[in-house]
Every structure is written in structure tokens, then in C-alpha cells.
Design a protein around this motif. Sequence first.
Motif, PDB file in Angstrom:
ATOM      1  N   TRP A  12       0.845  -1.181   0.000  1.00  0.00           N
ATOM      2  CA  TRP A  12       0.000   0.000   0.000  1.00  0.00           C
ATOM      3  C   TRP A  12       0.892   1.247   0.000  1.00  0.00           C
ATOM      4  N   THR A  13       0.290   2.407  -0.072  1.00  0.00           N
ATOM      5  CA  THR A  13       1.036   3.657  -0.101  1.00  0.00           C
ATOM      6  C   THR A  13       1.643   3.947   1.274  1.00  0.00           C
ATOM      7  N   ILE A  14       2.930   4.213   1.276  1.00  0.00           N
ATOM      8  CA  ILE A  14       3.688   4.492   2.488  1.00  0.00           C
ATOM      9  C   ILE A  14       4.210   5.925   2.415  1.00  0.00           C
ATOM     10  N   LYS A  15       4.122   6.632   3.533  1.00  0.00           N
ATOM     11  CA  LYS A  15       4.598   8.014   3.589  1.00  0.00           C
ATOM     12  C   LYS A  15       6.057   8.034   4.044  1.00  0.00           C
ATOM     13  N   VAL A  16       6.880   8.718   3.241  1.00  0.00           N
ATOM     14  CA  VAL A  16       8.306   8.844   3.544  1.00  0.00           C
ATOM     15  C   VAL A  16       8.623  10.325   3.736  1.00  0.00           C
ATOM     16  N   LYS A  17       9.326  10.621   4.829  1.00  0.00           N
ATOM     17  CA  LYS A  17       9.749  11.994   5.114  1.00  0.00           C
ATOM     18  C   LYS A  17      11.269  12.027   5.205  1.00  0.00           C
ATOM     19  N   VAL A  18      11.875  12.951   4.436  1.00  0.00           N
ATOM     20  CA  VAL A  18      13.327  13.126   4.419  1.00  0.00           C
ATOM     21  C   VAL A  18      13.635  14.549   4.879  1.00  0.00           C
ATOM     22  N   ARG A  19      14.558  14.669   5.798  1.00  0.00           N
ATOM     23  CA  ARG A  19      14.969  15.980   6.305  1.00  0.00           C
ATOM     24  C   ARG A  19      16.482  16.089   6.204  1.00  0.00           C
ATOM     25  N   CYS A  20      16.940  17.107   5.461  1.00  0.00           N
ATOM     26  CA  CYS A  20      18.371  17.311   5.242  1.00  0.00           C
ATOM     27  C   CYS A  20      18.781  18.671   5.795  1.00  0.00           C
ATOM     28  N   GLU A  21      19.751  18.671   6.685  1.00  0.00           N
ATOM     29  CA  GLU A  21      20.363  19.900   7.185  1.00  0.00           C
ATOM     30  C   GLU A  21      21.596  20.187   6.333  1.00  0.00           C
ATOM     31  N   VAL A  22      21.532  21.278   5.557  1.00  0.00           N
ATOM     32  CA  VAL A  22      22.592  21.619   4.610  1.00  0.00           C
ATOM     33  C   VAL A  22      23.138  23.001   4.962  1.00  0.00           C
ATOM     34  N   THR A  23      24.461  23.131   4.999  1.00  0.00           N
ATOM     35  CA  THR A  23      25.125  24.414   5.237  1.00  0.00           C
ATOM     36  C   THR A  23      25.931  24.774   3.991  1.00  0.00           C
ATOM     37  N   VAL A  24      25.655  25.979   3.432  1.00  0.00           N
ATOM     38  CA  VAL A  24      26.346  26.460   2.227  1.00  0.00           C
ATOM     39  C   VAL A  24      27.155  27.710   2.580  1.00  0.00           C
ATOM     40  N   ASP A  25      28.060  28.071   1.654  1.00  0.00           N
ATOM     41  CA  ASP A  25      28.917  29.234   1.908  1.00  0.00           C
ATOM     42  C   ASP A  25      28.239  30.553   1.562  1.00  0.00           C
ATOM     43  N   GLY A  26      27.054  30.518   0.942  1.00  0.00           N
ATOM     44  CA  GLY A  26      26.347  31.752   0.612  1.00  0.00           C
ATOM     45  C   GLY A  26      25.117  31.452  -0.222  1.00  0.00           C
ATOM     46  N   MET A  27      24.241  32.466  -0.291  1.00  0.00           N
ATOM     47  CA  MET A  27      23.016  32.322  -1.086  1.00  0.00           C
ATOM     48  C   MET A  27      23.321  32.788  -2.502  1.00  0.00           C
ATOM     49  N   ARG A  28      23.976  31.920  -3.249  1.00  0.00           N
ATOM     50  CA  ARG A  28      24.416  32.270  -4.600  1.00  0.00           C
ATOM     51  C   ARG A  28      24.361  31.037  -5.491  1.00  0.00           C
ATOM     52  N   GLU A  29      24.612  31.287  -6.779  1.00  0.00           N
ATOM     53  CA  GLU A  29      24.655  30.175  -7.725  1.00  0.00           C
ATOM     54  C   GLU A  29      25.917  29.334  -7.485  1.00  0.00           C
ATOM     55  N   ASN A  30      25.748  28.023  -7.724  1.00  0.00           N
ATOM     56  CA  ASN A  30      26.833  27.065  -7.513  1.00  0.00           C
ATOM     57  C   ASN A  30      27.434  27.203  -6.108  1.00  0.00           C
ATOM     58  N   ALA A  31      26.531  27.253  -5.134  1.00  0.00           N
ATOM     59  CA  ALA A  31      26.994  27.380  -3.753  1.00  0.00           C
ATOM     60  C   ALA A  31      27.750  26.123  -3.339  1.00  0.00           C
ATOM     61  N   VAL A  32      28.738  26.325  -2.495  1.00  0.00           N
ATOM     62  CA  VAL A  32      29.546  25.217  -2.000  1.00  0.00           C
ATOM     63  C   VAL A  32      28.878  24.655  -0.745  1.00  0.00           C
ATOM     64  N   ILE A  33      28.639  23.354  -0.759  1.00  0.00           N
ATOM     65  CA  ILE A  33      28.026  22.693   0.399  1.00  0.00           C
ATOM     66  C   ILE A  33      29.128  22.365   1.396  1.00  0.00           C
ATOM     67  N   LEU A  34      29.026  22.973   2.580  1.00  0.00           N
ATOM     68  CA  LEU A  34      30.027  22.768   3.623  1.00  0.00           C
ATOM     69  C   LEU A  34      29.726  21.539   4.472  1.00  0.00           C
ATOM     70  N   SER A  35      28.474  21.273   4.726  1.00  0.00           N
ATOM     71  CA  SER A  35      28.082  20.103   5.515  1.00  0.00           C
ATOM     72  C   SER A  35      26.672  19.707   5.131  1.00  0.00           C
ATOM     73  N   ARG A  36      26.363  18.425   5.334  1.00  0.00           N
ATOM     74  CA  ARG A  36      25.031  17.894   5.028  1.00  0.00           C
ATOM     75  C   ARG A  36      24.752  16.708   5.935  1.00  0.00           C
ATOM     76  N   ASP A  37      23.512  16.600   6.342  1.00  0.00           N
ATOM     77  CA  ASP A  37      23.091  15.503   7.204  1.00  0.00           C
ATOM     78  C   ASP A  37      21.611  15.242   6.946  1.00  0.00           C
ATOM     79  N   CYS A  38      21.277  14.033   6.484  1.00  0.00           N
ATOM     80  CA  CYS A  38      19.900  13.693   6.117  1.00  0.00           C
ATOM     81  C   CYS A  38      19.396  12.549   6.996  1.00  0.00           C
ATOM     82  N   SER A  39      18.129  12.621   7.349  1.00  0.00           N
ATOM     83  CA  SER A  39      17.461  11.558   8.119  1.00  0.00           C
ATOM     84  C   SER A  39      16.162  11.186   7.424  1.00  0.00           C
ATOM     85  N   VAL A  40      15.737   9.935   7.623  1.00  0.00           N
ATOM     86  CA  VAL A  40      14.550   9.406   6.947  1.00  0.00           C
ATOM     87  C   VAL A  40      13.590   8.865   7.989  1.00  0.00           C
ATOM     88  N   LYS A  41      12.295   9.169   7.818  1.00  0.00           N
ATOM     89  CA  LYS A  41      11.223   8.600   8.636  1.00  0.00           C
ATOM     90  C   LYS A  41      10.209   7.955   7.706  1.00  0.00           C
TER      91      LYS A  41
END
Length: 270
Positions: A232-261
Motif C-alpha cells: 500500500w502507499t507508504i509516507k516517507v519523510k526526508v529531512r536534510c540539514e545543509v550548510t552552504v557558503d552563501g546564497m548564490r549560484e553554484n553554492a559550496v556545500i560545507l556540511s550535510r546531514d539527512c534523516s529518513v522517517k
Amino acid sequence: MADRVHPMKVQESATPDAPENPRSTASSTTCSLPVRKPTPPPGTYVVQVPKDVILRQPPPGNAHLAKVYARRASCRRSRCCLCLAWLVALLFLLAVAAGVLYLVFRPRAPRYTVDYLSISSFNLSAATLSPVFDVAVRADNQRNKKVGIYYGDGSDITASYDGVTLCEGKWPAFYQPPRNETVFVTELRGTGLRLAAEVEQALTAAQRQGRVPLEVSVKVPVRVKFGAVRSWTIKVKVRCEVTVDGMRENAVILSRDCSVKVKVLGFLGL
């Protein structure tokens, strides 16, 4: 000739007849005492019913009606018990089937991560913001050897800063086979956004420091494929904490952490 004098009869004085019983005389001469009503013993109650109240027995038809109502109530209880028994049996069968599928296929939740993030049309000096986020998401299903995943419609992806939603988008619908890794790019847009003064100040300070924390949240309905069987249909929730060096194009990702429920019994609200 001298008159003849006749002798007169002396009448007896009228005296009351002497009473036959001497006690009556004594009683008549003494004062009569009031008669006291008998008092009930302690702990008892006396109920006085007015004469105009008529106590009668209920008609004989009431007993029949009481039996009919009792029979109906017992029928309702038996039906409720039967429905409850069927529901419990159905849930038991579903639990057994789920347990067998888990033991055979050993399903595991895929891994998700944000590989790329590009931000455009984000100008804090403007009156309103209409940012555009291009997000590359990696879905890794290599741990499942026999389990495929159908990602359905009705998904939702949001990017936010400090609890303020900046833009929204959709997760594409596709099928991911077992032992597969898929990377897709989706576009998130925001329109006519006005930031509060404190949020704008905090975001400006974070950009000056070169560390802007963002949150990417995903809600997507999926159906799991076990061989030829689909769940049957299952609900999936993904939450990613992402830190970038600025609000610009081709931003550099400094850190990332994702969790799934995963909500396996989402159709029951569990």
C-alpha cells in the motif's frame, strides 16, 4: 259536715340511680389521659401515601416490550463483537504477511543526500524575494537486493531558513529498481516573499560569515515492490540539514546531514 282530708302521697326524691359498677364512678370522677400513638422502633421509616394516589400494577404488555428491547440489544452486541473479531483477524493476517515479507526480502530504507545546490534571484535589498533553488538529490537503493520503490505523485519539497519557507517544489514520480542509485535535479521556487527584519538581519550576518544553514524537507508517497507484490502507499519523510557558503549560484556545500522517517501504516494515521 266537716271536710274529709285525703292523705297525700309523698313522692320519692329523685336521686340518681346507683351505678352497678363502682369502677365507672371512679372513672367518671377522674380526668381522662390523652392516648399516645405508638412510635416505630428506631431505624424504621413510615411512608404515608395520600388516598388520592392510586397504586396499580404495570400492564402485562410492558414485560413483553422489555424482552423485545433486551433481545435487540443482545443482537446489536453480537454484531459488534462479530465485526470486531473480523477486524482483529484481518489485522492479524496483515501482520503475518508483513512479517513473512520482511523475513524474505529484508527491506531497508534508501539513503538520501543533497549533492548540489544553486540559488538564484535572491537579493536581500529588494522589497520582495522570488528565489529559485536548483537542488540535486541522490536516492541510494543499493542496500535492497530484491526490493524496488515506486515514487508517486503528491510529493512536496521545501527549502527553508530558520523555520521560514523560502521556496517549494515537487519530487519527480519514477520507479527505482533494486540495487540502484538515482540522482535527479528539481527546481524549487518562491514568489513574493517578505522576510521579517530579524530574519533578514540574521541571514545577512550568516552570509558575511560564509556559513548559511538551510533545511531541505521532502514528503513523498511511495509503494514498495516485493517481487511481484506491491505494498500500500507508504509516507516517507526526508529531512536534510545543509550548510552552504552563501546564497548564490553554484553554492559550496560545507556540511550535510539527512534523516529518513517511514510511516508504514500511513493509511491508518500511524
